[in-house]
Scaffold this active site. Structure first.
Site, mmCIF file in Angstrom:
data_model
loop_
_atom_site.group_PDB
_atom_site.id
_atom_site.type_symbol
_atom_site.label_atom_id
_atom_site.label_comp_id
_atom_site.label_asym_id
_atom_site.label_seq_id
_atom_site.Cartn_x
_atom_site.Cartn_y
_atom_site.Cartn_z
ATOM 1 N N THR A 123 0.818 -1.213 0.000
ATOM 2 C CA THR A 123 0.000 0.000 0.000
ATOM 3 C C THR A 123 0.853 1.265 0.000
ATOM 4 O OG1 THR A 123 -1.454 1.299 1.450
ATOM 5 C CG2 THR A 123 -0.111 -0.345 2.517
ATOM 6 N N ASP A 124 0.288 2.342 -0.542
ATOM 7 C CA ASP A 124 1.002 3.629 -0.505
ATOM 8 C C ASP A 124 1.153 4.147 0.926
ATOM 9 O OD1 ASP A 124 -1.646 4.343 -0.051
ATOM 10 O OD2 ASP A 124 -1.773 5.793 -1.695
ATOM 11 N N GLU A 125 0.367 3.586 1.850
ATOM 12 C CA GLU A 125 0.415 4.094 3.226
ATOM 13 C C GLU A 125 1.748 3.824 3.909
ATOM 14 O OE1 GLU A 125 -2.805 3.581 5.816
ATOM 15 O OE2 GLU A 125 -4.290 3.915 4.257
ATOM 16 N N TYR A 147 -1.512 -0.363 11.293
ATOM 17 C CA TYR A 147 -1.767 -1.067 10.030
ATOM 18 C C TYR A 147 -0.621 -0.827 9.042
ATOM 19 C CZ TYR A 147 -3.201 -1.285 5.157
ATOM 20 O OH TYR A 147 -3.208 -1.491 3.807
ATOM 21 N N LYS A 151 2.327 -3.349 7.389
ATOM 22 C CA LYS A 151 2.539 -3.557 5.946
ATOM 23 C C LYS A 151 3.994 -3.223 5.584
ATOM 24 C CE LYS A 151 -0.062 -4.507 3.082
ATOM 25 N NZ LYS A 151 -0.475 -5.846 2.558
HETATM 26 O O1 DAU Z 1 -4.085 4.097 0.492
HETATM 27 C C1 DAU Z 1 -4.316 2.723 0.462
HETATM 28 C C2 DAU Z 1 -5.089 2.336 1.684
HETATM 29 O O2 DAU Z 1 -6.389 2.860 1.520
HETATM 30 C C3 DAU Z 1 -5.136 0.842 1.942
HETATM 31 O O3 DAU Z 1 -3.856 0.402 2.241
HETATM 32 C C4 DAU Z 1 -6.037 0.541 3.121
HETATM 33 O O4 DAU Z 1 -6.169 -0.841 3.294
HETATM 34 C C5 DAU Z 1 -7.405 1.149 2.870
HETATM 35 O O5 DAU Z 1 -8.210 0.963 4.011
HETATM 36 C C6 DAU Z 1 -7.272 2.628 2.567
HETATM 37 O O6 DAU Z 1 -6.864 3.346 3.759
HETATM 38 P P1 DAU Z 1 -7.626 4.657 4.252
HETATM 39 O O7 DAU Z 1 -7.457 4.739 5.727
HETATM 40 O O8 DAU Z 1 -7.238 5.838 3.435
HETATM 41 O O9 DAU Z 1 -9.150 4.234 3.833
HETATM 42 P P2 DAU Z 1 -10.547 4.467 4.522
HETATM 43 O O10 DAU Z 1 -11.568 4.130 3.493
HETATM 44 O O11 DAU Z 1 -10.656 3.824 5.840
HETATM 45 O O12 DAU Z 1 -10.583 6.047 4.745
HETATM 46 C C7 DAU Z 1 -10.492 6.934 3.644
HETATM 47 C C8 DAU Z 1 -10.612 8.349 4.196
HETATM 48 O O13 DAU Z 1 -11.969 8.544 4.658
HETATM 49 C C9 DAU Z 1 -9.720 8.627 5.383
HETATM 50 O O14 DAU Z 1 -9.198 9.946 5.269
HETATM 51 C C10 DAU Z 1 -10.638 8.526 6.591
HETATM 52 C C11 DAU Z 1 -12.003 8.940 6.027
HETATM 53 N N1 DAU Z 1 -13.158 8.280 6.668
HETATM 54 C C12 DAU Z 1 -13.179 6.903 6.689
HETATM 55 C C13 DAU Z 1 -14.203 6.219 7.286
HETATM 56 C C14 DAU Z 1 -14.225 4.714 7.343
HETATM 57 C C15 DAU Z 1 -14.219 9.007 7.182
HETATM 58 O O15 DAU Z 1 -14.236 10.254 7.121
HETATM 59 N N2 DAU Z 1 -15.250 8.332 7.773
HETATM 60 C C16 DAU Z 1 -15.288 6.963 7.869
HETATM 61 O O16 DAU Z 1 -16.242 6.416 8.476
#
Ligand code: DAU
Length: 340
Positions: A123-125, A147, A151
């Site tokens: 992942t880019d993270e 997380y 990774k």
């Molecule tokens: O960048 C790649 C990564 O993208 C992957 O390695 C991860 O497995 C994947 O979960 C994802 O990580 P993020 O933490 O960026 O994804 P997430 O969809 O959880 O969150 C995206 C953005 O949305 C983040 O800035 C947090 C925000 N968010 C997320 C959730 C779940 C909200 O505002 N509300 C929420 O309920």
């Protein structure tokens, strides 16, 4: 090619297997998946008759050894992972187990059985957050959550196994991926299932963070390109140019569903200092191998919205599951209150 795909009952892995079976029907696919909370047999229902399925963990040395030997595996692609940042803030031991120790088991097995290729999906993270410009494959690793640290541990083991043993390992680092069969805990699928259930959605803070979005089919084709054309020992970024603030993504979902901003509830940011502000990758190294993403963000997101509208029989059993509800209560209970 005799291909073992680990973690293929999940989001990106299942889409990858679909792409491989469509692209090259001569590939013999075996799937190893533990069917943990985010892996479902229903996600593989359409291609299950065309593959061999083994249930188990990648940390299970004996099982991995047996699968590689019994099925004469030549290539391995590892999608098995604990992938949700928010869960890693609640409890991160399973993240280290799967994302770091699991990769070590696969690398040792690849060495022992002399695999032609092992590709580890990352992942880019692992790079952390970037205010301006783009991450290249040479950027330092500065993960900010348990997380992403787990990774990064897997990535570093891959590097070391190439340097120390010349194990032919490739690492891909993907951006935020969206599309069908995405478990409803990440931003887009979580918000979709809530909006379709008439519930408000929890936006962290003002939603100003920037994510670089890539459609799952483009992510899968990037991995396929790297597997077939990439150089062992190399890392390839798999990113698209779609940088969007979270609030823009949410506005798009609302407009597609004909809803207004009263469906958004801004909550105190549960990630606080660990919330990366922006991701952006340079993917020219993979593009030099001939790969190009082909799905525009708005088109892909429109299709994704439609998919969740049309496939309630896939996501409804998941959100009704007691352990799913327990996570949502544990993570969002206080901030969502009556909107839970
Ligand atoms: O960048 C790649 C990564 O993208 C992957 O390695 C991860 O497995 C994947 O979960 C994802 O990580 P993020 O933490 O960026 O994804 P997430 O969809 O959880 O969150 C995206 C953005 O949305 C983040 O800035 C947090 C925000 N968010 C997320 C959730 C779940 C909200 O505002 N509300 C929420 O309920």
């Amino acid at each position: 090619m005799k291909l073992l795909v680990t973690g293929a009952a999940g989001f990106i892995g299942s889409n990858f297997v679909r792409l491989v079976l469509d692209t090259d029907p001569t590939v013999q696919v075996t799937v190893l998946d533990a069917l943990r909370y985010s892996g479902n047999l229903s996600t593989m229902a359409d291609f299950l008759p065309r593959i061999r399925f083994v249930r188990g963990e990648i940390q299970d040395r004996g099982l991995v050894d047996q699968v590689l030997r019994e099925y004469h595996v030549t290539h391995l692609v590892n999608f098995a992972a604990e992938s949700h940042n928010d869960r890693s803030l609640l409890d991160n031991s399973s993240f280290v187990q799967t994302n770091t120790l699991g990769v070590q088991v696969l690398l040792e097995a690849a060495r022992k059985h002399g695999l032609e290729r092992i590709l580890h999906v990352s992942t880019d993270e692992v790079y952390g957050s970037i205010a301006d410009g783009e991450f290249t494959e040479e950027s330092p690793l500065k993960p900010n959550t348990p997380y992403s640290a787990s990774k990064a541990g897997g990535d570093l083991l891959c590097r070391s196994h190439w340097v120390s043993f010349q194990t032919p390992v490739i690492v891909t680092r993907g951006g935020n991926t969206y599309g069908p069969y995405h478990y409803p805990e990440k931003l887009i699928p979580f918000f979709m299932v809530r909006l379709l259930s008439g519930k408000r959605v929890p936006l962290y803070g003002e939603g100003l963070q920037v994510r670089e979005w890539i459609h799952v089919k483009d992510h899968a084709s990037g991995i396929w390109t790297a597997l077939n054309k990439g150089e062992p020992g190399q890392v390839y970024n798999v990113g698209d140019v779609n940088e969007r603030q979270n609030r823009e993504v949410v506005d798009f979902l609302l407009s597609q569903l004909g809803l207004d901003s009263t469906y958004v509830k801004k909550i105190p940011d549960p990630r606080q200092g660990a919330h990366d502000a922006r991701y952006s990758m340079n993917a020219s190294k993979l593009q030099a191998l001939g790969w190009r993403p082909s799905t525009g963000f708005e088109d892909g997101l429109e299709d994704t919205v439609k998919w969740y509208c049309d496939n309630e029989e896939w996501w409804r059993p998941i959100v009704q599951n007691e352990s799913y509800k327990a996570f949502v209560r544990a993570f969002y209970g206080r901030s969502l209150g009556d909107d839970l």
